[in-house]
Enzyme design. Structure first.
Site, PDB file in Angstrom:
ATOM      1  N   ASP A 261      -2.170   3.922  -4.234  1.00 20.65           N
ATOM      2  CA  ASP A 261      -2.934   3.026  -3.370  1.00 20.65           C
ATOM      3  C   ASP A 261      -2.349   1.618  -3.321  1.00 20.65           C
ATOM      4  O   ASP A 261      -1.951   1.145  -2.264  1.00 20.65           O
ATOM      5  CB  ASP A 261      -4.406   2.968  -3.788  1.00 20.65           C
ATOM      6  CG  ASP A 261      -5.263   2.285  -2.730  1.00 20.65           C
ATOM      7  OD1 ASP A 261      -5.028   2.540  -1.530  1.00 20.65           O
ATOM      8  OD2 ASP A 261      -6.135   1.484  -3.092  1.00 20.65           O
TER       9      ASP A 261
ATOM     10  N   HIS B 190       0.852  -1.191   0.000  1.00 19.24           N
ATOM     11  CA  HIS B 190       0.000   0.000   0.000  1.00 19.24           C
ATOM     12  C   HIS B 190       0.885   1.238   0.000  1.00 19.24           C
ATOM     13  O   HIS B 190       1.831   1.338   0.773  1.00 19.24           O
ATOM     14  CB  HIS B 190      -0.906   0.003   1.227  1.00 19.24           C
ATOM     15  CG  HIS B 190      -1.763   1.224   1.332  1.00 19.24           C
ATOM     16  ND1 HIS B 190      -2.802   1.472   0.463  1.00 19.24           N
ATOM     17  CD2 HIS B 190      -1.713   2.288   2.174  1.00 19.24           C
ATOM     18  CE1 HIS B 190      -3.375   2.624   0.786  1.00 19.24           C
ATOM     19  NE2 HIS B 190      -2.723   3.135   1.814  1.00 19.24           N
TER      20      HIS B 190
ATOM     21  N   LYS C 153      -0.659  10.820   1.812  1.00 24.24           N
ATOM     22  CA  LYS C 153       0.287  10.300   0.811  1.00 24.24           C
ATOM     23  C   LYS C 153      -0.132  10.683  -0.606  1.00 24.24           C
ATOM     24  O   LYS C 153       0.701  11.085  -1.422  1.00 24.24           O
ATOM     25  CB  LYS C 153       0.393   8.773   0.945  1.00 24.24           C
ATOM     26  CG  LYS C 153       0.974   8.291   2.250  1.00 24.24           C
ATOM     27  CD  LYS C 153       1.140   6.799   2.267  1.00 24.24           C
ATOM     28  CE  LYS C 153      -0.174   6.046   2.225  1.00 24.24           C
ATOM     29  NZ  LYS C 153      -1.022   6.296   3.399  1.00 24.24           N
TER      30      LYS C 153
ATOM     31  N   ARG D 196      16.786  10.743  15.847  1.00 24.51           N
ATOM     32  CA  ARG D 196      16.702  11.997  15.100  1.00 24.51           C
ATOM     33  C   ARG D 196      17.656  11.974  13.906  1.00 24.51           C
ATOM     34  O   ARG D 196      17.297  12.361  12.803  1.00 24.51           O
ATOM     35  CB  ARG D 196      17.040  13.170  16.034  1.00 24.51           C
ATOM     36  CG  ARG D 196      16.999  14.509  15.330  1.00 24.51           C
ATOM     37  CD  ARG D 196      17.293  15.637  16.282  1.00 24.51           C
ATOM     38  NE  ARG D 196      17.360  16.918  15.579  1.00 24.51           N
ATOM     39  CZ  ARG D 196      17.622  18.072  16.168  1.00 24.51           C
ATOM     40  NH1 ARG D 196      17.835  18.118  17.478  1.00 24.51           N
ATOM     41  NH2 ARG D 196      17.666  19.188  15.467  1.00 24.51           N
TER      42      ARG D 196
END
Length: 321
Positions: free
Chosen positions: A187, A148, A169, A254
């Site tokens: 998708d 996906h 997205k 990070r």
């Protein structure tokens, strides 16, 4: 998942136009298939199609000028010719192809009929047949999966945008398209292991050229932005995973010391994680991640360069003590 089924009839129909071939013998076995064990053990499509070779049974056998000449040279000895042809048949090839415009020996045609082995003839060269069939079979029997996300061509790199539902997205994909990048799939993305070091992404036929944007609906990207805004397929080189800011702070470093990778069909694919937060320009961040990945693929690692500078600075400080 690696499919193991393709019939001689499907192979013939798929290349009827490209190879302009005729089905000469073996009409009684249109459903003849590749041996499943041979397909499973094949390292590449080269193991499934090639010139006549007694070492490799259960593969498509190509008979070009030399191979046909090898059989024709024993016309004066019908028994010897029959033995040579019978050896070919005992290899149990799913299909025999006579190329280079050659005419198959009558005994070969008769034996293929009896053994129910499809025999195709074409005017195309043997080398051309092998190239086309290896490419076709390599894609057909490739390991595959579906993911996906939104798959795009960004700066010439195949990039898969993934993340939780509702993070935008598709909207990000639309923004990137408006900036000149190309859409492969939205998708659902079909991924194929087409080589030892390559995974290729394509769009399911049903969703080709379509992008769904919440509040607007389905957009035909090819109709809106033109032919250059869509791609049929791309090699997957980078995964950009979108997360919420709290998820990034909780689960990810990070500045990761080592590059992140995700396993796709047994191949590690580079991965970056980007937090979705108000005010962040995700399109610019994705482009920056892609540019940085291109540098890394060329052997330029900014983080490692920073570590080297830091180490050199520390060494200079120690030397001044």
């Amino acid at each position: 998942m690696k499919p193991t089924v393709i019939s001689a009839e499907a192979l013939f129909d798929a290349h009827r136009v490209a190879l302009k071939w005729e089905w000469i013998a073996g009409h009684a076995a249109p459903e003849r298939r590749f041996d499943e064990v041979a397909v499973r053990d094949a390292q590449s499509a080269a193991d499934l199609v090639g010139y006549l070779n007694y070492i490799h049974p259960y593969r498509v056998q190509i008979l070009g000028r030399r191979e046909v000449s090898y059989l024709d040279h024993v016309d004066s000895d019908p028994e010897r010719q029959g033995r040579r042809i019978s050896r070919i048949v005992t290899l149990e090839p799913p299909v025999l192809i006579v190329a280079d415009g050659c005419v198959p020996a009558e005994k070969l045609v008769a034996m293929c009929e009896r053994a129910e082995i499809p025999l195709f003839c074409t005017q195309e060269s043997a080398g051309h047949c092998i190239d086309i069939l290896r490419g076709y079979l390599g894609q057909h029997f490739a390991e595959r999966t579906s993911r996906h996300g939104v798959f795009m061509d960004i700066l010439g790199l195949g990039v898969l945008l993934t993340g939780e539902s509702g993070l935008g997205k598709s909207e990000l994909g639309l923004e990137l398209i408006s900036r000149g990048h190309g859409l492969v799939a939205d998708d659902v993305v079909d991924l194929y292991r087409v080589a030892q070091t390559a995974v290729e992404g394509r769009c399911p036929e049903l969703l080709r050229n379509l992008l769904e944007v919440r509040g607007i609906g389905l957009l035909d990207i090819k109709a809106i932005f033109g032919e250059t805004a869509v791609r049929r397929k791309m090699r997957l080189k980078l995964i950009v995973h979108l997360v919420r800011k709290e998820t990034l702070d909780r689960d990810f470093e990070r500045i990761p010391y080592e590059p992140l990778y995700e396993d796709i069909l047994g191949m590690p694919v580079r991965k970056v994680v980007i937090a979705v937060d108000a005010g962040r320009n995700l399109a610019v961040l994705v482009e920056a991640a892609v540019r940085n990945t291109v540098l890394q693929l060329r052997g330029i690692d900014t983080y490692q360069e920073f570590i080297r500078r830091h180490r050199d600075l520390m060494d200079q400080g120690d030397a001044g003590l």
